[in-house]
Design a protein around this motif. Structure first.
Motif, PDB file in Angstrom:
ATOM      1  N   TYR A  36      60.490  44.489 -13.509  1.00  0.00           N
ATOM      2  CA  TYR A  36      61.542  45.474 -13.713  1.00  0.00           C
ATOM      3  C   TYR A  36      61.413  46.578 -12.668  1.00  0.00           C
ATOM      4  O   TYR A  36      60.308  46.975 -12.281  1.00  0.00           O
ATOM      5  CB  TYR A  36      61.461  46.070 -15.130  1.00  0.00           C
ATOM      6  CG  TYR A  36      62.058  45.174 -16.184  1.00  0.00           C
ATOM      7  CD1 TYR A  36      61.363  44.055 -16.650  1.00  0.00           C
ATOM      8  CD2 TYR A  36      63.326  45.422 -16.709  1.00  0.00           C
ATOM      9  CE1 TYR A  36      61.918  43.211 -17.601  1.00  0.00           C
ATOM     10  CE2 TYR A  36      63.884  44.588 -17.670  1.00  0.00           C
ATOM     11  CZ  TYR A  36      63.184  43.486 -18.106  1.00  0.00           C
ATOM     12  OH  TYR A  36      63.735  42.661 -19.042  1.00  0.00           O
ATOM     13  N   GLN A  38      62.650  50.524 -11.652  1.00  0.00           N
ATOM     14  CA  GLN A  38      63.164  51.742 -12.244  1.00  0.00           C
ATOM     15  C   GLN A  38      63.329  52.829 -11.174  1.00  0.00           C
ATOM     16  O   GLN A  38      62.347  53.239 -10.552  1.00  0.00           O
ATOM     17  CB  GLN A  38      62.224  52.251 -13.345  1.00  0.00           C
ATOM     18  CG  GLN A  38      62.741  53.486 -14.063  1.00  0.00           C
ATOM     19  CD  GLN A  38      61.767  54.008 -15.110  1.00  0.00           C
ATOM     20  OE1 GLN A  38      60.557  53.842 -14.976  1.00  0.00           O
ATOM     21  NE2 GLN A  38      62.276  54.629 -16.151  1.00  0.00           N
ATOM     22  N   PRO A  44      64.550  51.201 -16.719  1.00  0.00           N
ATOM     23  CA  PRO A  44      64.180  50.006 -15.948  1.00  0.00           C
ATOM     24  C   PRO A  44      65.280  48.948 -16.027  1.00  0.00           C
ATOM     25  O   PRO A  44      66.005  48.863 -17.020  1.00  0.00           O
ATOM     26  CB  PRO A  44      62.906  49.516 -16.653  1.00  0.00           C
ATOM     27  CG  PRO A  44      62.392  50.709 -17.402  1.00  0.00           C
ATOM     28  CD  PRO A  44      63.599  51.490 -17.792  1.00  0.00           C
ATOM     29  N   LEU A  46      66.032  44.654 -14.918  1.00  0.00           N
ATOM     30  CA  LEU A  46      65.424  43.405 -14.481  1.00  0.00           C
ATOM     31  C   LEU A  46      65.697  43.170 -13.005  1.00  0.00           C
ATOM     32  O   LEU A  46      66.832  43.239 -12.547  1.00  0.00           O
ATOM     33  CB  LEU A  46      65.967  42.239 -15.309  1.00  0.00           C
ATOM     34  CG  LEU A  46      65.412  40.875 -14.954  1.00  0.00           C
ATOM     35  CD1 LEU A  46      63.919  40.804 -15.264  1.00  0.00           C
ATOM     36  CD2 LEU A  46      66.165  39.777 -15.708  1.00  0.00           C
ATOM     37  N   PHE A  89      57.579  47.607 -12.618  1.00  0.00           N
ATOM     38  CA  PHE A  89      56.768  47.186 -13.749  1.00  0.00           C
ATOM     39  C   PHE A  89      56.726  45.663 -13.799  1.00  0.00           C
ATOM     40  O   PHE A  89      57.783  45.022 -13.784  1.00  0.00           O
ATOM     41  CB  PHE A  89      57.354  47.681 -15.068  1.00  0.00           C
ATOM     42  CG  PHE A  89      57.326  49.167 -15.244  1.00  0.00           C
ATOM     43  CD1 PHE A  89      58.432  49.943 -14.939  1.00  0.00           C
ATOM     44  CD2 PHE A  89      56.187  49.802 -15.735  1.00  0.00           C
ATOM     45  CE1 PHE A  89      58.415  51.322 -15.108  1.00  0.00           C
ATOM     46  CE2 PHE A  89      56.155  51.181 -15.914  1.00  0.00           C
ATOM     47  CZ  PHE A  89      57.273  51.931 -15.591  1.00  0.00           C
TER      48      PHE A  89
END
Lengths: 112, 114
Positions: A36, A38, A44, A46, A89
């Protein structure tokens, strides 16, 4: 508690360089490994994802490499651009569960 | 365009107050989640719900409760706010997982407890 460990915590890359973010997991029963992205002030979103039966997935400048035996997966950003500056992430989806387990995040800064 | 909407971007509350964070999704998703985001700790799951009136504790449920009376709405409740609950709170929704499912996030609520 299932865990996904992510490194580095922060990363500075020059424009045009390759950004590499690494993650490792401790539980073999994960079915899905998404990344993810952000941006500041946003939630966030995908970016790219891979299933454990595939060793590599590429979408444009973004590539996930997956090493099942080492329980590791990584995100490579080729030809990094200032617009790629964001927090990334990694995550894993445990088999039989309805929730993602997230890594601690990597703050990427691509310098012009 | 799919949307997860959190009612507030910024909130300032006093210690001991009861705080409600609201989240609405328009994608008819069964699953909804509340995460807390802190620097160096990533996204930590507080609670999630896989159906109306159903809920499960995540990794850090202490000091929080949730309510899901309608499919599109998931509320996070801080029963008695404390300064260590100052954080960014993110709501997300998804379809039921068959091993692969995308989570859609709201923009977050930055809560400060003074």
């Amino acid at each position: 508690q299932q865990q996904v460990k992510q490194s580095p915590q922060s990363l500075i890359v020059q424009k045009g360089g390759i950004s590499i973010i690494n993650c490792a997991y401790e539980n073999t029963a994960f079915d899905y490994f998404p990344w993810y992205q952000q941006f500041p002030g946003k939630g966030p979103a995908l970016l790219i994802a891979i299933r454990p039966d595939v060793s590599e997935k590429k979408e444009g400048r973004f590539t996930i490499s997956f090493n099942k035996s080492a329980k590791q997966f990584s995100l490579h950003i080729m030809d990094s651009q200032p617009g790629d500056s964001a927090t990334y992430f990694c995550a894993a989806f445990p088999r039989g569960f309805q929730k993602l387990v997230f890594g601690t995040g990597t703050r990427l800064l691509v310098s012009p | 365009d799919v949307k997860v909407t959190q009612s507030s971007r910024y909130l300032v509350k006093r210690t001991g107050e009861k705080v409600f964070l609201e989240c609405v999704q328009d994608m008819d998703h069964e699953n909804m989640f509340w995460y807390r985001q802190d620097p160096g700790l990533g996204l930590r799951l507080i609670y999630f719900s896989y159906d109306v009136k159903m809920k499960e504790k995540g990794d850090i449920p202490e000091g929080y409760s949730v309510s899901r009376e309608k499919k599109e709405r998931f509320s996070l409740i801080l029963e008695s706010a404390s300064t260590n609950q100052t954080s960014m709170y993110l709501c997300a929704s998804s379809l039921p997982g068959a091993g692969i499912t995308e989570a859609f996030f709201g923009q977050g609520t930055r809560l400060t407890v003074v």
